[in-house]
Design a protein around this motif. Sequence first.
Motif, short mmCIF file in Angstrom:
data_model
loop_
_atom_site.label_atom_id
_atom_site.label_comp_id
_atom_site.label_asym_id
_atom_site.label_seq_id
_atom_site.Cartn_x
_atom_site.Cartn_y
_atom_site.Cartn_z
N ALA A 134 -56.75 3.24 84.79
CA ALA A 134 -56.55 3.13 83.35
C ALA A 134 -56.13 4.45 82.74
O ALA A 134 -56.35 5.50 83.31
CB ALA A 134 -57.85 2.65 82.70
N ALA A 135 -55.49 4.40 81.57
CA ALA A 135 -55.06 5.60 80.87
C ALA A 135 -56.27 6.44 80.47
O ALA A 135 -57.33 5.91 80.16
CB ALA A 135 -54.26 5.21 79.63
N VAL A 136 -56.12 7.77 80.52
CA VAL A 136 -57.22 8.64 80.10
C VAL A 136 -56.91 9.35 78.80
O VAL A 136 -57.78 9.93 78.18
CB VAL A 136 -57.58 9.68 81.19
CG1 VAL A 136 -58.19 9.01 82.41
CG2 VAL A 136 -56.37 10.50 81.59
N VAL A 137 -55.65 9.30 78.38
CA VAL A 137 -55.27 9.95 77.13
C VAL A 137 -55.27 8.90 76.02
O VAL A 137 -54.70 7.83 76.19
CB VAL A 137 -53.88 10.60 77.25
CG1 VAL A 137 -53.43 11.16 75.92
CG2 VAL A 137 -53.90 11.70 78.30
N LEU A 138 -55.93 9.22 74.93
CA LEU A 138 -56.05 8.25 73.84
C LEU A 138 -55.14 8.62 72.67
O LEU A 138 -54.94 9.79 72.37
CB LEU A 138 -57.50 8.15 73.38
CG LEU A 138 -58.48 7.74 74.50
CD1 LEU A 138 -59.92 7.84 74.02
CD2 LEU A 138 -58.16 6.32 74.99
N ASP A 139 -54.64 7.57 72.01
CA ASP A 139 -53.66 7.79 70.94
C ASP A 139 -54.21 8.55 69.75
O ASP A 139 -53.46 9.24 69.06
CB ASP A 139 -53.13 6.43 70.46
CG ASP A 139 -51.89 6.03 71.25
OD1 ASP A 139 -51.00 6.89 71.38
OD2 ASP A 139 -51.82 4.90 71.73
N ASP A 140 -55.52 8.42 69.49
CA ASP A 140 -56.05 9.07 68.29
C ASP A 140 -56.59 10.48 68.58
O ASP A 140 -57.29 11.06 67.76
CB ASP A 140 -57.14 8.19 67.65
CG ASP A 140 -58.23 7.83 68.64
OD1 ASP A 140 -58.15 8.29 69.82
OD2 ASP A 140 -59.17 7.10 68.26
N ASP A 141 -56.24 11.03 69.74
CA ASP A 141 -56.65 12.40 70.07
C ASP A 141 -55.99 13.35 69.07
O ASP A 141 -54.77 13.35 68.92
CB ASP A 141 -56.20 12.71 71.51
CG ASP A 141 -56.82 14.00 72.07
OD1 ASP A 141 -57.02 14.94 71.28
OD2 ASP A 141 -57.06 14.05 73.28
N PRO A 142 -56.79 14.20 68.38
CA PRO A 142 -56.22 15.12 67.38
C PRO A 142 -55.24 16.13 67.99
O PRO A 142 -54.46 16.76 67.27
CB PRO A 142 -57.44 15.83 66.79
CG PRO A 142 -58.56 15.56 67.73
CD PRO A 142 -58.26 14.29 68.43
#
Lengths: 156, 156
Positions: free
Chosen positions: B4-12
Amino acid sequence: MTEAAVVLDDDPIFESDFIKEMVKQMRALDAYGVYEGWTQAKILDPFVLTKERKAAIPVIGDPDEETMARVKAFYNAISSMIESECGKMAIPMINLSHEGFGRAIITVGKLVVMDKTLRDVHRFGFPSLSKMKDEADKLLSVALELVGEHSTVAGL
Amino acid sequence: MTEAAVVLDDDPIFESDFIKEMVKQMRALDAYGVYEGWTQAKILDPFVLTKERKAAIPVIGDPDEETMARVKAFYNAISSMIESECGKMAIPMINLSHEGFGRAIITVGKLVVMDKTLRDVHRFGFPSLSKMKDEADKLLSVALELVGEHSTVAGL
């Protein structure tokens, strides 16, 4: 190339440091021992592109391995000459992108002493070994001047 | 990678200039429009190598095209940041030889502002985007210091 050799063994140019270095560099890149028993003239012969030879080279696709090796040998030899003249380590870096375009640089410390855009690498060659030496001498003298002018950066 | 992806879209972190530049560079290298409609997080996700991801990468042969593109995007982005900070043209040059070894440099004028030996390029990545940004910030500040100290050579 089916054409006869154009470089002759008794050419006095084989006494010059740069041409000696070229032979050394070509042998260094000869991982499979293809040049074993070859004369200096035979090894450097493909660097000379007569009009007929030039016309016979296809410029479609990427340059072949042998051509790339010649480009590397040429800049390696210049790099080696710079090193022995200025006493500081010179590092060549050649980047060939597709279709025969690229960039060759030589650095001494943090100083870029040679920076050349490569074009039409398929047809890399010189009208004669003497012209090749002239070109190398020119690049060498510019590089050494830069090292002299910016010795601090060259020493980093 | 089936994980699964580990980078999230709402990461500042997506607000930072460097990470924005990374997304831009990845899109620039996307000649076939593969990333069309992808989020920033999805595009940068492969830069993050968790332990599991690292273990899953085979290190035999040459690194694949996608990995090479990521290495290029990273150094292109740093180069672009150097350029916008110091106002002088910065040129990246990456040379990957076989088996995942190589050298990446960035020049400003005749000054080498970054020079990195690349090893184990197959596993090019960072524990997190924040660590990637830290590494880039470090390289950027060293480069800008060098430009400041040797502005004559950087202006050549």
